[in-house]
Motif scaffolding. Structure first.
Motif, short mmCIF file in Angstrom:
data_model
loop_
_atom_site.label_atom_id
_atom_site.label_comp_id
_atom_site.label_asym_id
_atom_site.label_seq_id
_atom_site.Cartn_x
_atom_site.Cartn_y
_atom_site.Cartn_z
N UNK A 2 4.07 13.12 1.94
CA UNK A 2 4.21 12.83 3.24
C UNK A 2 2.74 12.69 3.74
N UNK A 3 1.95 13.29 3.54
CA UNK A 3 0.46 13.31 4.08
C UNK A 3 -0.02 11.96 3.63
N UNK A 4 0.07 11.43 2.27
CA UNK A 4 -0.55 10.21 1.84
C UNK A 4 0.18 9.04 2.49
N UNK A 5 1.50 9.15 2.91
CA UNK A 5 1.87 8.05 3.41
C UNK A 5 1.73 7.96 5.05
N UNK A 33 0.87 -1.27 0.16
CA UNK A 33 0.00 -0.09 0.05
C UNK A 33 0.86 1.34 -0.13
N UNK A 34 1.97 1.22 0.79
CA UNK A 34 2.95 2.41 0.67
C UNK A 34 3.40 2.63 -0.61
N UNK A 35 3.92 1.76 -1.31
CA UNK A 35 4.34 1.69 -2.77
C UNK A 35 3.16 2.68 -3.67
N UNK A 36 1.98 2.01 -3.26
CA UNK A 36 0.96 2.69 -4.06
C UNK A 36 1.03 4.13 -4.06
N UNK A 37 1.49 4.53 -2.99
CA UNK A 37 1.48 6.05 -2.44
C UNK A 37 2.05 6.77 -3.70
N UNK A 38 3.39 6.10 -4.24
CA UNK A 38 4.37 6.76 -4.97
C UNK A 38 4.00 6.58 -6.52
N UNK A 39 2.89 6.10 -6.81
CA UNK A 39 2.72 5.97 -8.17
C UNK A 39 2.50 7.43 -8.88
N UNK A 40 3.25 7.42 -9.73
CA UNK A 40 3.17 8.70 -10.62
C UNK A 40 4.68 9.41 -10.11
N UNK A 41 5.09 9.04 -9.03
CA UNK A 41 6.58 9.58 -8.51
C UNK A 41 7.58 9.20 -9.71
#
Length: 536
Positions: free
Chosen positions: A374-377, A336-344
């Motif tokens: 940061x907020x998403x993580x 789920x945390x990796x999904x936070x960086x989709x598009x990074x």
């Protein structure tokens, strides 16, 4: 069969020695013998046996000559040797240089199943070389007579603690067993694991292998272009799950025979299938460890595997929770945390290390992007870890900076949380500032008085408590905002403005005026940290 500790005791040089501790380890396999007289456990941890590494099931000779009267150091060495995969210790010169064997050593050896052997007491004529020659001859004879490489490797790794039962450990045992360098690669010949024999040529082998334009055919061999008088052998192997790998061996001297190569391939495939189901994850973990421990050769090699541009990783985010099962929660949250960086668009490595979540990444393009990530993580983690905190360490230029930031976070996060109790997200600036405040407190009365003199005029006023508290919250918690400070104090904004006006009058300057603000800010932080210390 392989040589065990128990079998070594029948050798002429050891038949008068006595096992005084760790009897349950007598069946452990011995791969070699070495001498240890550097007894600083810090040296053992940082230079000889880094945490989590396996360095061979050796038996070690020592007289504790550098610590004959220092039992804590002797205990620390036994513990670290056992953690590094060593099987036992042969103590020389008891009653000559080493006054006696402390009972604590025996108790620790029993606890760790680490064989403790005492040579005859009071004999100054004993020689290390006699035991070394006997042991190595015994091991050599056994290897020439035994054709079971598979059983030897499995016996060696099965006797180790669970945390050392990895593919890399198996390859180290295999390398020692066949006296050859071992390279395990993916189907594109990207190196997954490299173990050299002897160990000191890792840099040469790594550099030489990168220059190779072609490889031997599967099952074939050719002269190695970068190791003198050696041949490089290639074996293609499939493992469970359909993954195809390439195993390459570099051996100098006598060539391998076909039967031995078959044994080597079987041993490797079995170990990968048993201990390598999370091979990619383990390698990522090793990359993170190499970055944190400033091991550039290993770091660069592992970075090549995952096509990570280490030079672009200028940020490290560290998340920590004090919940007992935080590590398991972080592991579960990784997808789920990796999904936070989709598009990074930058480089990204994520792992759980030392019970903390670590994210290495390139610098976000804008501050807004960093704040959004940061907020998403934080939102993703908080559901399972309500006490989690996150620290963003940015502007890191090299692994030295990374290591300093990680160690600083571990040591000074608690102080940062005391100075900024309402925060959940911190920066490296917050951590380093907290370290500086702690140094002021530890620096003596004069340094402390000089720092606190900035807020002394406010504390002398009759409204001391209200004014001092308002100033502290305005600077440390309220982001120098009247509106936010009024919310935090649960008072009207006009009251905050009045108090700030009174504070400015007492100070002789506005409370938000630079450069005076810097000393005022630090004084408030040190005062808060001291108050919290007194309440502990």
């Amino acid at each position: 069969m392989s040589v065990t500790v128990e079998q070594l005791l029948k050798l002429p040089s050891l038949n008068r020695a006595k096992v005084i501790g760790g009897h349950r380890g007598l069946s452990k396999v011995v791969s070699s013998i070495s001498v240890l007289e550097s007894t600083d456990p810090g040296v053992l941890v940082d230079e000889v046996f880094p945490q989590g590494e396996f360095f061979g099931s050796e038996i070690v000779i020592t007289g504790f000559l550098n610590s004959v009267d220092n039992v804590p150091l002797q205990l620390a060495n036994i513990r670290r040797l056992a953690e590094g995969g060593e099987v036992g210790l042969i103590l020389f010169y008891v009653g000559v240089y080493l006054p006696r064997i402390d009972p604590q050593l025996i108790a620790l050896a029993d606890q760790l199943d680490f064989v403790l052997i005492a040579m005859p007491e009071g004999e100054s004529t004993l020689r290390y070389s006699e035991v070394i020659n006997d042991v190595m001859n015994c091991i050599y004879r056994d290897r020439t007579q035994s054709s079971s490489v598979v059983l030897d490797v499995l016996a060696g790794i099965s006797a180790l603690p669970k945390h050392l039962q990895t593919v890399n450990t198996a390859l180290k045992i295999l390398s020692d067993r066949v006296s050859a360098s071992v390279l395990l690669c993916d189907s594109s010949f990207h190196v997954l694991n490299l173990v050299t024999w002897p160990r000191g040529i890792e840099g040469d082998v790594s550099a030489g292998f990168r220059t190779m334009q072609s490889y031997p055919p599967p099952g074939g061999s050719e002269a190695c272009p970068f190791v003198p008088d050696a041949r490089i052998y290639r074996m293609s192997l499939g493992v469970d799950g359909g993954q195809q790998m390439e195993l390459l061996l570099i051996k100098a001297g006598l060539p391998f025979d076909e039967a031995t190569l078959g044994q080597v391939m079987d041993a490797t495939r079995i170990c990968i299938n048993i201990w390598g189901r999370r091979h990619g994850e383990i390698a990522i973990h090793e990359l993170v460890r190499a970055i944190l421990q400033d091991e550039p050769l290993k770091m660069n090699r592992l970075a090549e595997i995952f096509h990570v541009d280490v030079a672009s990783l200028h940020e490290m985010w560290i998340a920590q929770s004090d919940l007992e099962d935080a590590k398991q929660h972080f592991q579960v949250l990784l997808p789920a945390l990796r999904e936070c960086f989709v598009g990074f668009s930058g480089s990204l490595i994520m792992d759980v290390y030392g019970g903390r979540l670590l994210i290495f990444m390139g610098t976000p393009r804008t501050q807004q992007e960093a704040e959004r990530l940061c907020a998403t993580v934080m939102e993703t983690m908080t559901a399972q870890l309500p006490d989690v905190v996150l620290c963003r360490c940015s502007g890191l230029q090299n692994t030295v900076d990374v290591r300093e930031a990680y160690l600083g976070f571990r040591e000074h996060l608690a102080d940062a949380m005391r100075i900024y109790p309402s925060r959940r997200c911190y920066t490296w600036g917050d951590i380093s500032f907290s370290r500086d405040c702690r140094l002021v407190i530890q620096g003596g009365e004069a340094a402390l008085e000089a720092c606190l003199s900035a807020i002394a005029p406010v504390q002398k006023d009759s409204e001391e408590l209200d004014l001092a508290e308002t100033l502290s919250i305005y600077l440390l918690d309220g982001e120098q905002s009247v509106a936010l400070t009024s919310q935090l104090l649960h008072i009207h904004k006009n009251t905050v403005k009045y108090r700030l006006h009174r504070i400015s009058g007492l100070l002789g300057y506005r409370a938000d005026k630079m450069p005076e603000l810097m000393e005022l800010y630090k004084a408030c932080a040190v005062k808060r940290l001291m108050s919290d210390d007194h309440n502990q």
